[in-house]
Design an enzyme around this catalytic site. Structure first.
Site, PDB file in Angstrom:
ATOM      1  N   ILE A  48     -25.047  -4.639  16.033  1.00  0.00           N
ATOM      2  CA  ILE A  48     -24.952  -6.096  16.077  1.00  0.00           C
ATOM      3  C   ILE A  48     -25.223  -6.708  14.705  1.00  0.00           C
ATOM      4  CG2 ILE A  48     -25.877  -8.200  17.110  1.00  0.00           C
ATOM      5  CD1 ILE A  48     -24.230  -6.393  19.001  1.00  0.00           C
ATOM      6  N   LYS A  96     -29.344 -13.783  28.720  1.00  0.00           N
ATOM      7  CA  LYS A  96     -28.795 -12.465  28.397  1.00  0.00           C
ATOM      8  C   LYS A  96     -29.211 -11.425  29.433  1.00  0.00           C
ATOM      9  CE  LYS A  96     -26.963  -9.048  26.140  1.00  0.00           C
ATOM     10  NZ  LYS A  96     -27.370  -8.642  24.795  1.00  0.00           N
ATOM     11  N   ARG A 109     -24.199  -7.575  36.093  1.00  0.00           N
ATOM     12  CA  ARG A 109     -23.262  -6.460  35.972  1.00  0.00           C
ATOM     13  C   ARG A 109     -23.843  -5.178  36.558  1.00  0.00           C
ATOM     14  NH1 ARG A 109     -18.013  -6.452  34.637  1.00  0.00           N
ATOM     15  NH2 ARG A 109     -18.232  -4.663  33.273  1.00  0.00           N
ATOM     16  N   CYS A 141     -27.472  -2.249  26.701  1.00  0.00           N
ATOM     17  CA  CYS A 141     -27.643  -3.542  27.390  1.00  0.00           C
ATOM     18  C   CYS A 141     -27.824  -3.380  28.897  1.00  0.00           C
ATOM     19  CB  CYS A 141     -26.453  -4.451  27.098  1.00  0.00           C
ATOM     20  SG  CYS A 141     -26.418  -5.100  25.415  1.00  0.00           S
ATOM     21  N   LYS A 170     -19.309   4.385  27.151  1.00  0.00           N
ATOM     22  CA  LYS A 170     -18.150   3.678  27.671  1.00  0.00           C
ATOM     23  C   LYS A 170     -16.905   4.142  26.929  1.00  0.00           C
ATOM     24  CE  LYS A 170     -17.607  -0.703  26.728  1.00  0.00           C
ATOM     25  NZ  LYS A 170     -16.370  -0.726  25.921  1.00  0.00           N
ATOM     26  N   ARG A 181     -25.746   5.794  23.035  1.00  0.00           N
ATOM     27  CA  ARG A 181     -27.034   5.265  23.492  1.00  0.00           C
ATOM     28  C   ARG A 181     -27.075   5.102  25.006  1.00  0.00           C
ATOM     29  NH1 ARG A 181     -27.676  -0.013  19.935  1.00  0.00           N
ATOM     30  NH2 ARG A 181     -25.434  -0.042  20.326  1.00  0.00           N
TER      31      ARG A 181
END
Length: 426
Positions: free
Chosen positions: A19, A222, A229, A276, A342, A349
């Site tokens: 980020i 956040k 999700r 996340c 993903k 991570r």
């Protein structure tokens, strides 16, 4: 650069990871002097050569130009600036298995103490790290304790010398450069003026809306997004286990259910990973353990899915040996397709695919092939297995375990009795 008469001559970004570096490069691409700070010397040296140490589309071009034009440099120690953005990890404290993990703010504290000596009246400090509720206030406290000679919002309100806000990142790995510009930002200051100044900063490059709120609500926003999700994925993962027990094709089932105009079931997988979705819900659960029952259950469902996949591998080994009585477990080759958390990225991570492959390596005595097209070498935790190409694994393996639906794996006509497809692409 001046935005609405607010001047930001230089910006410091603390933490040059997935980020921090894209954010630093985005500011620098708008001709603002950016000082990136990281504790890793290799990271600093790499960036100062105009190169990047992570995989993210378009980022290499941005960094190369920003460094070449003199708008971006990396250092090991903070330097004076008008705005400081802290984008460091927020890991968990160690705890016994089955216990609720608690967030560890040590990196945020270290970053705050590192910038404290160079703060001056009028500076803005923004915490971008995904954090538990109250972390921004805690950071402000650490700063105030380190610099009693200047005032902070928690003590002086709108008349404070320093402005402090929280603005969580909301980007998707693989699309960070675009989403930094196009996604709305939630900005929560310790006071309204703190929020206003932070909005002025982000408007240097953000084309979407910057919505102001308070720091606690911004922190919770956040966490809420990713917890939502997580709950949705848990439903899909639990459904896949149920369908397996009932001999139903879960992919067909979800496709049929999603034809309802108000239903949108997500796709199941081997678990949930990344920095996340697999992490943020715990920040809510640890803060309110008696209240966050659904969020906690979803975390447990998703964390248990890798073990279910591992059991399917053990069954496949047993079935293969039963059909091939002349062979032993040492003769069975297993291919694990995908290690990232993903599709189409290099980020390992919190990856369930990586954890599953590590567990298989612990109990299986035969050859294991690790297939991950987005990395150059296997991580140290998989040093005992063989790094393989997709084509080689397809030819060599007896048991095929699909873990991540990378583009390289799709569109391949493949039929094998000993295939475990956690992503429904074969």
């Amino acid at each position: 650069m001046k935005v609405n008469n607010v001047s930001f001559e230089s910006i410091s970004v603390i933490g040059l990871g997935y980020i921090g570096l894209p954010t630093a490069a985005m500011f620098a691409s708008h001709k603002v002097k950016v000082i990136g700070v990281d504790v890793n010397k290799n990271t600093v040296d790499t960036i100062n050569r105009g190169e990047i140490h992570i995989v993210e589309p378009e980022l290499d071009v941005l960094v190369q130009k920003a460094v070449a034009d003199g708008y971006l440099k990396a250092t090991l120690r903070p330097e004076p600036a008008e705005a400081f953005l802290i984008a460091v990890p927020t890991p968990f404290k160690s705890c016994d298995e089955g216990k609720i993990p608690e967030p560890d703010l040590k990196f945020i504290e270290s970053a705050a103490l590192a910038i404290a000596p160079v703060l001056k009246k009028g500076d803005l400090v923004i915490l971008e790290s995904t954090s538990p509720v109250g972390a921004t206030e805690k950071m402000a406290q650490w700063l105030a304790e380190a610099r009693p000679d200047i005032s902070f919002p928690q003590n002086k309100g709108e008349s404070s010398d320093i402005r402090i806000a929280h603005c969580p990142e909301r980007v998707l790995p693989g699309q960070v450069v675009r989403e930094l510009v196009d996604n709305d930002r939630v900005i929560g200051g310790l006071t309204p003026k703190c929020s206003e100044l932070a909005v002025e900063l982000y408007k240097i490059f953000v084309k979407a809306d910057c919505i102001m709120t308070n720091s606690r609500t911004a922190e919770m926003a956040k966490l809420t997004e990713n917890s939502c999700r997580d709950v949705q994925i848990a439903f899909a993962n639990e459904l896949s286990v149920i369908c397996d027990e009932l001999n139903i094709d879960v992919w067909e089932l979800i496709s049929l259910a999603n034809r309802h105009p108000r239903i949108n079931i997500l796709q199941p997988g081997p678990g949930v990973g990344g920095h996340c979705i697999a992490v943020d819900p715990w920040f809510i659960v640890s803060k309110t353990p008696k209240l966050a029952q659904l969020i906690h259950t979803a975390r447990k469902v998703n964390d248990e899915k890798p073990e279910w996949v591992i059991n399917k591998v053990k069954i496949a080994i047993a079935d293969f040996l039963q059909e091939n009585p002349d062979k032993t477990a040492k003769d069975v080759t297993i291919a694990c397709y995908g290690l990232a958390f993903k599709p189409d990225i290099d980020d390992l991570r919190e990856s369930p695919a990586l954890r599953i492959t590590e567990k298989i390596a612990e109990f299986h005595s035969g050859k294991i092939l690790g297939v991950e097209p987005n990395i150059l070498k296997l991580p140290e935790s998989l040093a005992i297995i063989e790094f393989s190409t997709f084509k080689n694994a397809i030819k060599q393996a007896d048991i095929h375990l699909m873990l991540v639906d990378h583009k390289e794996f799709k569109g391949f006509e493949f039929s094998n009795d000993f295939t475990i497809d956690t992503k429904g692409i074969w």
